[in-house]
Design a protein around this motif. Structure first.
Motif, PDB file in Angstrom:
ATOM      1  N   VAL A 111       0.841  -1.196   0.000  1.00 16.58           N
ATOM      2  CA  VAL A 111       0.000   0.000   0.000  1.00 16.58           C
ATOM      3  C   VAL A 111       0.879   1.250   0.000  1.00 16.58           C
ATOM      4  O   VAL A 111       1.702   1.444   0.894  1.00 16.58           O
ATOM      5  N   ILE A 112       0.700   2.085  -1.018  1.00 15.35           N
ATOM      6  CA  ILE A 112       1.407   3.363  -1.106  1.00 15.35           C
ATOM      7  C   ILE A 112       0.585   4.437  -0.407  1.00 15.35           C
ATOM      8  O   ILE A 112       1.089   5.266   0.324  1.00 15.35           O
ATOM      9  N   SER A 113      -0.722   4.412  -0.669  1.00 13.57           N
ATOM     10  CA  SER A 113      -1.631   5.422  -0.120  1.00 13.57           C
ATOM     11  C   SER A 113      -3.013   4.806   0.007  1.00 13.57           C
ATOM     12  O   SER A 113      -3.361   3.897  -0.743  1.00 13.57           O
ATOM     13  N   SER A 114      -3.801   5.307   0.958  1.00 16.87           N
ATOM     14  CA  SER A 114      -5.158   4.800   1.134  1.00 16.87           C
ATOM     15  C   SER A 114      -5.999   5.865   1.820  1.00 16.87           C
ATOM     16  O   SER A 114      -5.467   6.805   2.411  1.00 16.87           O
ATOM     17  N   GLY A 115      -7.308   5.699   1.729  1.00 16.65           N
ATOM     18  CA  GLY A 115      -8.200   6.647   2.379  1.00 16.65           C
ATOM     19  C   GLY A 115      -9.615   6.129   2.449  1.00 16.65           C
ATOM     20  O   GLY A 115      -9.968   5.111   1.842  1.00 16.65           O
ATOM     21  N   GLY A 116     -10.441   6.812   3.216  1.00 20.76           N
ATOM     22  CA  GLY A 116     -11.849   6.447   3.356  1.00 20.76           C
ATOM     23  C   GLY A 116     -12.018   5.067   3.951  1.00 20.76           C
ATOM     24  O   GLY A 116     -11.251   4.659   4.835  1.00 20.76           O
ATOM     25  N   GLU A 117     -12.997   4.311   3.452  1.00 23.71           N
ATOM     26  CA  GLU A 117     -13.287   2.971   3.979  1.00 23.71           C
ATOM     27  C   GLU A 117     -12.147   1.976   3.736  1.00 23.71           C
ATOM     28  O   GLU A 117     -12.124   0.917   4.363  1.00 23.71           O
ATOM     29  N   LEU A 118     -11.230   2.293   2.846  1.00 23.04           N
ATOM     30  CA  LEU A 118     -10.111   1.390   2.566  1.00 23.04           C
ATOM     31  C   LEU A 118      -8.815   1.821   3.253  1.00 23.04           C
ATOM     32  O   LEU A 118      -7.764   1.230   3.014  1.00 23.04           O
ATOM     33  N   GLU A 119      -8.890   2.807   4.120  1.00 19.80           N
ATOM     34  CA  GLU A 119      -7.705   3.282   4.841  1.00 19.80           C
ATOM     35  C   GLU A 119      -7.057   2.122   5.591  1.00 19.80           C
ATOM     36  O   GLU A 119      -7.709   1.412   6.366  1.00 19.80           O
ATOM     37  N   ASN A 120      -5.776   1.895   5.311  1.00 20.35           N
ATOM     38  CA  ASN A 120      -4.980   0.843   5.964  1.00 20.35           C
ATOM     39  C   ASN A 120      -5.568  -0.560   5.811  1.00 20.35           C
ATOM     40  O   ASN A 120      -5.312  -1.420   6.644  1.00 20.35           O
ATOM     41  N   ASP A 121      -6.337  -0.819   4.752  1.00 24.13           N
ATOM     42  CA  ASP A 121      -6.983  -2.119   4.561  1.00 24.13           C
ATOM     43  C   ASP A 121      -6.040  -3.068   3.814  1.00 24.13           C
ATOM     44  O   ASP A 121      -6.157  -3.280   2.613  1.00 24.13           O
ATOM     45  N   GLU A 122      -5.116  -3.647   4.545  1.00 23.22           N
ATOM     46  CA  GLU A 122      -4.113  -4.551   3.977  1.00 23.22           C
ATOM     47  C   GLU A 122      -4.754  -5.822   3.420  1.00 23.22           C
ATOM     48  O   GLU A 122      -4.295  -6.348   2.411  1.00 23.22           O
ATOM     49  N   GLU A 123      -5.807  -6.315   4.059  1.00 23.70           N
ATOM     50  CA  GLU A 123      -6.455  -7.549   3.597  1.00 23.70           C
ATOM     51  C   GLU A 123      -7.047  -7.356   2.201  1.00 23.70           C
ATOM     52  O   GLU A 123      -6.836  -8.178   1.303  1.00 23.70           O
ATOM     53  N   THR A 124      -7.775  -6.257   1.994  1.00 24.59           N
ATOM     54  CA  THR A 124      -8.339  -5.979   0.677  1.00 24.59           C
ATOM     55  C   THR A 124      -7.221  -5.736  -0.329  1.00 24.59           C
ATOM     56  O   THR A 124      -7.286  -6.205  -1.473  1.00 24.59           O
ATOM     57  N   ALA A 125      -6.177  -5.027   0.077  1.00 20.04           N
ATOM     58  CA  ALA A 125      -5.037  -4.773  -0.811  1.00 20.04           C
ATOM     59  C   ALA A 125      -4.422  -6.088  -1.292  1.00 20.04           C
ATOM     60  O   ALA A 125      -4.122  -6.240  -2.486  1.00 20.04           O
ATOM     61  N   ASN A 126      -4.243  -7.045  -0.408  1.00 22.38           N
ATOM     62  CA  ASN A 126      -3.666  -8.336  -0.780  1.00 22.38           C
ATOM     63  C   ASN A 126      -4.564  -9.090  -1.756  1.00 22.38           C
ATOM     64  O   ASN A 126      -4.091  -9.662  -2.739  1.00 22.38           O
ATOM     65  N   LYS A 127      -5.858  -9.097  -1.506  1.00 24.93           N
ATOM     66  CA  LYS A 127      -6.800  -9.798  -2.387  1.00 24.93           C
ATOM     67  C   LYS A 127      -6.827  -9.157  -3.776  1.00 24.93           C
ATOM     68  O   LYS A 127      -6.827  -9.850  -4.791  1.00 24.93           O
ATOM     69  N   ILE A 128      -6.853  -7.845  -3.815  1.00 23.41           N
ATOM     70  CA  ILE A 128      -6.899  -7.153  -5.102  1.00 23.41           C
ATOM     71  C   ILE A 128      -5.589  -7.350  -5.857  1.00 23.41           C
ATOM     72  O   ILE A 128      -5.584  -7.559  -7.069  1.00 23.41           O
ATOM     73  N   SER A 129      -4.475  -7.324  -5.162  1.00 19.11           N
ATOM     74  CA  SER A 129      -3.187  -7.556  -5.800  1.00 19.11           C
ATOM     75  C   SER A 129      -3.145  -8.940  -6.445  1.00 19.11           C
ATOM     76  O   SER A 129      -2.712  -9.081  -7.596  1.00 19.11           O
ATOM     77  N   ARG A 130      -3.618  -9.959  -5.740  1.00 22.41           N
ATOM     78  CA  ARG A 130      -3.654 -11.320  -6.303  1.00 22.41           C
ATOM     79  C   ARG A 130      -4.585 -11.373  -7.513  1.00 22.41           C
ATOM     80  O   ARG A 130      -4.267 -12.011  -8.523  1.00 22.41           O
ATOM     81  N   LEU A 131      -5.734 -10.699  -7.436  1.00 24.26           N
ATOM     82  CA  LEU A 131      -6.674 -10.652  -8.553  1.00 24.26           C
ATOM     83  C   LEU A 131      -6.021 -10.017  -9.780  1.00 24.26           C
ATOM     84  O   LEU A 131      -6.119 -10.534 -10.900  1.00 24.26           O
ATOM     85  N   VAL A 132      -5.338  -8.889  -9.592  1.00 20.84           N
ATOM     86  CA  VAL A 132      -4.690  -8.182 -10.702  1.00 20.84           C
ATOM     87  C   VAL A 132      -3.610  -9.068 -11.327  1.00 20.84           C
ATOM     88  O   VAL A 132      -3.509  -9.172 -12.557  1.00 20.84           O
ATOM     89  N   HIS A 133      -2.803  -9.724 -10.516  1.00 19.09           N
ATOM     90  CA  HIS A 133      -1.746 -10.580 -11.058  1.00 19.09           C
ATOM     91  C   HIS A 133      -2.335 -11.758 -11.826  1.00 19.09           C
ATOM     92  O   HIS A 133      -1.782 -12.159 -12.853  1.00 19.09           O
ATOM     93  N   THR A 134      -3.449 -12.302 -11.388  1.00 14.99           N
ATOM     94  CA  THR A 134      -4.125 -13.363 -12.132  1.00 14.99           C
ATOM     95  C   THR A 134      -4.667 -12.818 -13.445  1.00 14.99           C
ATOM     96  O   THR A 134      -4.479 -13.416 -14.507  1.00 14.99           O
ATOM     97  N   ALA A 135      -5.325 -11.664 -13.394  1.00 15.62           N
ATOM     98  CA  ALA A 135      -5.940 -11.079 -14.583  1.00 15.62           C
ATOM     99  C   ALA A 135      -4.904 -10.676 -15.634  1.00 15.62           C
ATOM    100  O   ALA A 135      -5.176 -10.770 -16.832  1.00 15.62           O
ATOM    101  N   THR A 136      -3.725 -10.249 -15.220  1.00 21.20           N
ATOM    102  CA  THR A 136      -2.712  -9.842 -16.195  1.00 21.20           C
ATOM    103  C   THR A 136      -2.201 -11.024 -17.001  1.00 21.20           C
ATOM    104  O   THR A 136      -1.677 -10.841 -18.091  1.00 21.20           O
TER     105      THR A 136
END
Length: 100
Positions: free
Chosen positions: A27-52
């Motif tokens: 996480v470089i930056s975050s805000g709002g409901e996703l502030e410091n949300d490492e769990e969502t960041a990890n899931k989205i990162s895995r999704l992006v790497h699969t999709a690429t």
């Protein structure tokens, strides 16, 4: 989280939160409901790497431009640009079907 440049992602209409991630999911930056949300960041990162790895055209160098994940009342809009992953959590307001 530090408040590094976010390319204006925090100003997206109907946004309730955002993440800016490195290519490896940090996480470089975050805000709002996703502030410091490492769990969502990890899931989205895995999704992006699969999709690429999934070609979207016959030219195998092309990959997705944007991914939207939609739930009943919110959605994540994910884009990759400048070797960063941008995630906006937005209110989902479905359009009524056009009746003719």
């Amino acid at each position: 989280m530090s408040q590094l440049p976010t390319q204006g992602i925090e100003k997206i209409p109907d946004s309730t939160g955002y993440l800016v991630l490195t290519q490896d999911g940090a996480v470089i930056s975050s805000g709002g409901e996703l502030e410091n949300d490492e769990e969502t960041a990890n899931k989205i990162s895995r999704l992006v790497h699969t999709a690429t790895g999934i070609p979207v055209t016959t030219d195998r160098r092309d990959s997705f431009k944007r991914i939207s994940i939609i739930w009943d009342d919110f959605m994540y809009v994910i884009s990759v640009s400048s070797q960063k992953i941008f995630v906006a959590k937005r209110k989902y307001i479905p359009q009524d079907p056009v009746v003719t």
